[in-house]
Design a protein around this motif. Sequence first.
Motif: not given
Length: 182
Positions: A147-163
Amino acid sequence: MVVLSAVVDEASAQSFRWGICPLPPVQQDFNVSRYMGTWFEIEKLPAVFERGTCQQATYTLLGDDTVNVRNAELLSSGQVNAIEAVAKVENTSQPAILAVSFFKGVPDSPYWVLSTDYLTSSLVYSCCDYLTLFHIDYAWILARTRALPDHVVRQQRDKLAAAGIRTDRLTVSNQTGCDALP
């Protein structure tokens, strides 16, 4: 037209996109040795080859500058489904870009580490172009724990979107009831 239709049907369980693959930036100064160990899948773009739950990947350095990859998942029958592959860095100036070979005679699969802190989470991307008309891409948010904290998952999703990678089809991976896997 029948062939394209069959490809589209197969790709519907995956992230099928028109045009060529995006080229996201990868982790700078990536250290393959620090990446070794087990990573658990937290979220992913759908992949037809993943059929179960509790997906995890274990990476082990081999003596010849390659990496043994063992992907495992738990099927609904309770059986463990696993496959092994060998990964290698193709260009030492870009060690975060690896090529993974699952079967002899089949082209290697790209494995791009977009970001990792080595201890908590990792963001991985893979994409294959077909006839320069469309591509199928894969993305995984991985963690050292199930499991990962929600804020870390959001950060990773944001990195994908930015790419430039669409995140609207990311799905949460089921990491519960995984006692059959080490």
